[in-house]
Design a protein around this motif. Structure first.
Motif, mmCIF file in Angstrom:
data_model
loop_
_atom_site.group_PDB
_atom_site.id
_atom_site.type_symbol
_atom_site.label_atom_id
_atom_site.label_comp_id
_atom_site.label_asym_id
_atom_site.label_seq_id
_atom_site.Cartn_x
_atom_site.Cartn_y
_atom_site.Cartn_z
ATOM 1 N N GLY B 216 -1.352 7.183 29.360
ATOM 2 C CA GLY B 216 -1.077 6.356 27.995
ATOM 3 C C GLY B 216 -0.593 7.276 27.202
ATOM 4 N N GLN B 217 -1.164 8.475 27.118
ATOM 5 C CA GLN B 217 -0.879 9.740 25.981
ATOM 6 C C GLN B 217 0.617 10.017 26.504
ATOM 7 O OE1 GLN B 217 -4.126 12.318 25.405
ATOM 8 N NE2 GLN B 217 -4.460 10.745 23.820
ATOM 9 N N MET B 218 0.948 10.142 27.869
ATOM 10 C CA MET B 218 2.273 10.522 28.500
ATOM 11 C C MET B 218 3.190 9.643 27.674
ATOM 12 S SD MET B 218 3.237 11.291 32.189
ATOM 13 C CE MET B 218 2.167 12.562 32.460
ATOM 14 N N ILE B 219 3.035 8.470 27.749
ATOM 15 C CA ILE B 219 3.977 7.554 26.927
ATOM 16 C C ILE B 219 4.205 7.885 25.454
ATOM 17 C CG2 ILE B 219 4.093 5.142 26.297
ATOM 18 C CD1 ILE B 219 3.627 4.234 29.147
ATOM 19 N N LEU B 220 2.900 7.991 24.756
ATOM 20 C CA LEU B 220 3.052 8.463 23.486
ATOM 21 C C LEU B 220 3.961 9.859 23.342
ATOM 22 C CD1 LEU B 220 -0.204 8.323 21.223
ATOM 23 C CD2 LEU B 220 1.647 10.142 20.773
ATOM 24 N N ARG B 221 3.711 10.773 24.011
ATOM 25 C CA ARG B 221 4.441 12.048 23.728
ATOM 26 C C ARG B 221 5.754 11.882 24.111
ATOM 27 N NH1 ARG B 221 0.149 14.724 26.400
ATOM 28 N NH2 ARG B 221 1.280 14.285 28.289
#
Lengths: 321, 444
Positions: B216-221
């Protein structure tokens, strides 16, 4: 019906606080080089984004090559170079380009072949070094600009939209960009670019549209725009030592509206209703030698100044449009 | 999502997937993952087994105010259980001398002459309480073992008081019992022990939580990178933001799925080939039970029907879509890493609150609290698969929970698509909630 690459009819877009574009109509003839001129915040980028279907207009219609621009695949015929440039930093140059081409519907094999041609053409692939294998963030700023430009043209678009393409270019690259625009036109493509640099627009454009504060100020073929502005401008050179003798004439508000001292000559805008022949007679009578007396068509820059006002230009010079 | 172009979706998906799978880090994490998980699951067990009770457990003082020699009984039982430990020091005292004796023992514990001291009094004989103070009072293993011995000896003492013969008492109370557990489901007995199910359930919930949070945080980044490098502007001139968002979520989701499948495959290979080999090596050649203990490990794992497996995959995918579209919206809102951390807090809180309630549900998987938490859409994707492994959940609860998560995912997509559409080309300060609401309303 004339053949337009872009036909914008009564398009408006407002945000919560302000109107970005108000009831704008403009037509871009197919195969022309078209300049979208205006100061900062005039609505140029909003207009371009609406053409590209990035922003949906509140009112009005936009047609691309005679079809509504919402038609599936319509925007695939456009190549777009945004003002704020950027690419995926960690991605290999070839893969970025292939991604951009595939997004526009170019099959992978065709894209690969074109990428090789373009890389060689822009000296990104030489016998010593193949930058196509490097990652974007290993490239210099200038090389990144080239890659971005290749990405804009890779799918051989019929319409190329360049948002402030000359900003931040050194003279050599600016020249290369001009050459490319002329070449695109020669191949029958339509080129639109926005700029606040009037010199570029005057030299390159077949037609222009000046917008300010979301309103269209004027548009048309550059030759028509200049002709309709009339020849109210005179270039006058009396030689340095005689400048003082004509100072009184230049101060005569019945004759002279505005004087722009260009160092080697005066650029004189006549007062309303004044006759240029009378100015010539008055100068002749002072006995000063007349090295140059020329009735000039006003430059786009002057028309722009006259229509938009000096404040608009100063803002426009400061950067984004 | 009327504006999704399938061909372009494929192009975006391909980029998101390939660029991540090709990276060095993906390869390293995928290869080392099973080793890491193996270590964090096996190591605590090994440590727990080793530290079940300290070897010098009997090195304590027993302050015996029972007046019937119970201290000696307990000391003898300790001697039997921990033959290597120094003997317990029994100090028979009168009830009123206990405080003074305690002070002396306390000093000895402080000076490390003793591990602790045990106080026996009339309430111990009555079967109510005994008091232990010591350096190892925090060790569950030690306290549990000591408690069992004291309890057994109190029972023996009470039997003796009732007039039973001392030998018979010893024979009757010398009970060492292991409770073998087994899980029962709708189809009757299920393979695997209850404890195996707890371990697997815990692991699955933790894995889901970790995958959602990492990817999820990879998508955010990723979204934030597109926004800050201004690539977004070029990309959205070719593809609608809805298509871009969908391609991104699905592409990164596929990377996560690839990783999980690779981990499962590698773990299976490790359990089948590597572990038996290691066990044989460690136990020495010819030692019986080496290879079979691996089989025993496999047998202890809970069985999973195809339906439950598919439901779990559904929970993972829907939960991932729910959370990652929220993360994508956060990425579109912000312009810097610091902003991102703050703006992601609400989403992170939802995730963390699910994992916080893991233990209560692990111990009481059929409580009404567990039922509620496994139906609420934001915690269901993590907690329901765990509960399904622990106990047999009625199919309608699973289906209802899945539908709930699906609906929540749709709402999240709708909301995020709107925030994403406006936010992606909006530079400047982070929007307030009022501005966000306006974005959602304006995005046509």
């Amino acid at each position: 019906m004339p053949d337009y690459a872009i036909d914008i009819r009564n398009v408006g877009k407002r945000y919560a606080a302000h109107v970005a574009v108000r009831d704008l109509s403009l037509q871009v003839p197919r195969g022309s080089v078209y300049g979208l001129l205006g100061p900062n915040g005039a609505g140029k980028t909003t207009t371009i984004r609406m053409i590209l279907n990035i922003i949906v207009p509140d009112t009005g219609t936009i047609s691309l090559f005679g079809q509504p621009h919402l038609t599936s695949g319509a925007t695939d015929r456009i190549g777009y170079l945004p003002e704020e440039r950027g690419l995926y930093k960690k991605m290999q140059v070839r893969r970025v380009l292939r991604f951009l081409a595939e997004l526009k519907g170019v099959p992978g094999k065709v894209a690969e072949q074109r990428i090789e041609e373009w890389l060689e053409r822009f000296q990104l692939k030489t016998p010593e070094k193949d930058w196509g294998l490097a990652k974007i963030d290993e490239l210099s700023r200038g090389m990144q600009q080239k890659v971005q430009f290749i990405g804009t043209l890779l799918h051989d678009p019929d319409l190329v939209i360049l948002d402030e393409p000359f900003s931040g270019l050194d003279p050599i690259n600016a020249q290369a960009l001009k050459d490319t625009i002329v070449e695109l036109k020669a191949r029958g493509k339509t080129v639109i670019f926005s700029t606040h640099l009037m010199d570029n627009a005057e030299r390159l454009c077949d037609a222009v549209c000046i917008i300010a504060h979301g309103d269209k100020v004027l548009d048309g073929m550059v030759s028509d725009v200049k002709a309709s502005a009339g020849t109210r401008t005179v270039a006058l050179d009396v030689g340095g030592e005689h400048r003082a003798s004509i100072a009184a004439i230049l101060a005569d508000r019945a004759l002279v509206g505005r004087v722009d001292d260009q160092n080697r000559f005066y650029e004189i805008e006549l007062a309303a209703g004044a006759d240029p022949q009378q100015l010539l007679r008055r100068v002749y009578e002072t006995g000063a030698p007349i090295h140059r007396f020329e009735l000039m068509q006003p430059s786009l820059h002057q028309i722009f100044l006259e229509k938009v006002g000096a404040t608009g230009v100063e803002e426009g010079m400061s950067g984004q449009g | 999502m009327a504006r999704v172009d399938m061909r372009k979706l494929g192009v975006v998906f391909k980029r998101e997937y390939l660029e991540r799978v090709r990276s060095k880090w993906f390869l390293i994490v995928t290869l080392l993952g099973p080793v890491f998980f193996g270590t964090i699951t096996v190591l605590p067990t090994v440590i727990a087994a080793r530290t079940q009770s300290s070897t010098d457990m009997a090195n304590i003082a027993i302050i015996d105010a029972s007046g019937m020699g119970m201290g000696d009984r307990i000391a003898a039982a300790l001697k039997q259980a921990y033959p290597l430990s120094p003997n317990a020091d029994v100090r028979a005292v009168a009830a009123d001398a206990v405080p003074r004796e305690e002070d002396r023992a306390l000093l000895q514990v402080q000076h490390k002459e003793l591990r602790g001291y045990l106080v026996l009094d009339s309430s111990t004989v009555a079967g109510r309480s005994a008091h232990y103070a010591g350096r190892n009072a925090g060790s569950l293993g030690d306290v549990g073992a000591l408690g069992a011995i004291v309890r057994q000896q109190v029972l023996a003492q009470r039997l003796t008081n009732e007039g039973l013969d001392a030998n018979r008492v010893a024979r009757l109370t010398g009970v060492r019992l292991d409770l073998v557990t087994e899980k029962v489901g709708d189809q009757g007995r299920e393979k695997g022990s209850g404890l195996g199910a707890v371990a697997v359930g815990y692991l699955i919930a933790f894995l889901l939580y970790m995958m959602i949070i990492i990817y999820g945080q990879m998508i955010l980044r990723g979204v934030m990178e597109e926004k800050t490098t201004r690539v977004a502007e070029v990309v959205v001139s070719s593809v609608s933001t809805d298509t871009l968002l969908a391609g991104k979520v699905l592409g990164v989701g596929a990377v996560a799925l690839t990783q999980v499948l690779a981990w499962l495959g590698l773990s299976f290979a490790m359990a089948t080939y590597l572990v038996p080999m290691l066990l044989t090596r460690l136990a020495g050649p010819g030692a019986a039970g080496g290879p079979t203990s691996a089989a025993a490990v496999m047998a202890a794992l809970p069985s999973l029907s195809l339906g439950s497996g598919l439901a779990m995959l559904g929970f993972f995918l829907l939960g991932f879509i729910f959370y990652s579209s929220l993360f994508a919206a956060v990425g579109a809102m912000v312009n810097s890493q610091e902003d991102a951390q703050q703006a992601a807090m609400p989403v992170m809180l939802l995730l963390v609150s699910s994992i916080v309630f893991m233990t209560p549900i692990l111990t009481q998987p059929n409580s009404s609290f567990a039922r509620v938490m496994t139906v609420i859409p934001f915690s269901a994707p993590i907690l329901m698969p765990m509960r399904m492994i622990l106990v047999s959940v009625p199919w309608y609860e699973v289906a209802g929970s899945l539908v709930g998560v699906g609906l929540a995912a749709l709402v999240a997509i709708w909301l995020s698509a709107r925030i994403y559409r406006v936010g992606l080309l909006m530079y400047g300060k982070r929007p307030s909630f009022a501005e966000l609401a306006r974005w959602v309303r304006y995005a046509g």
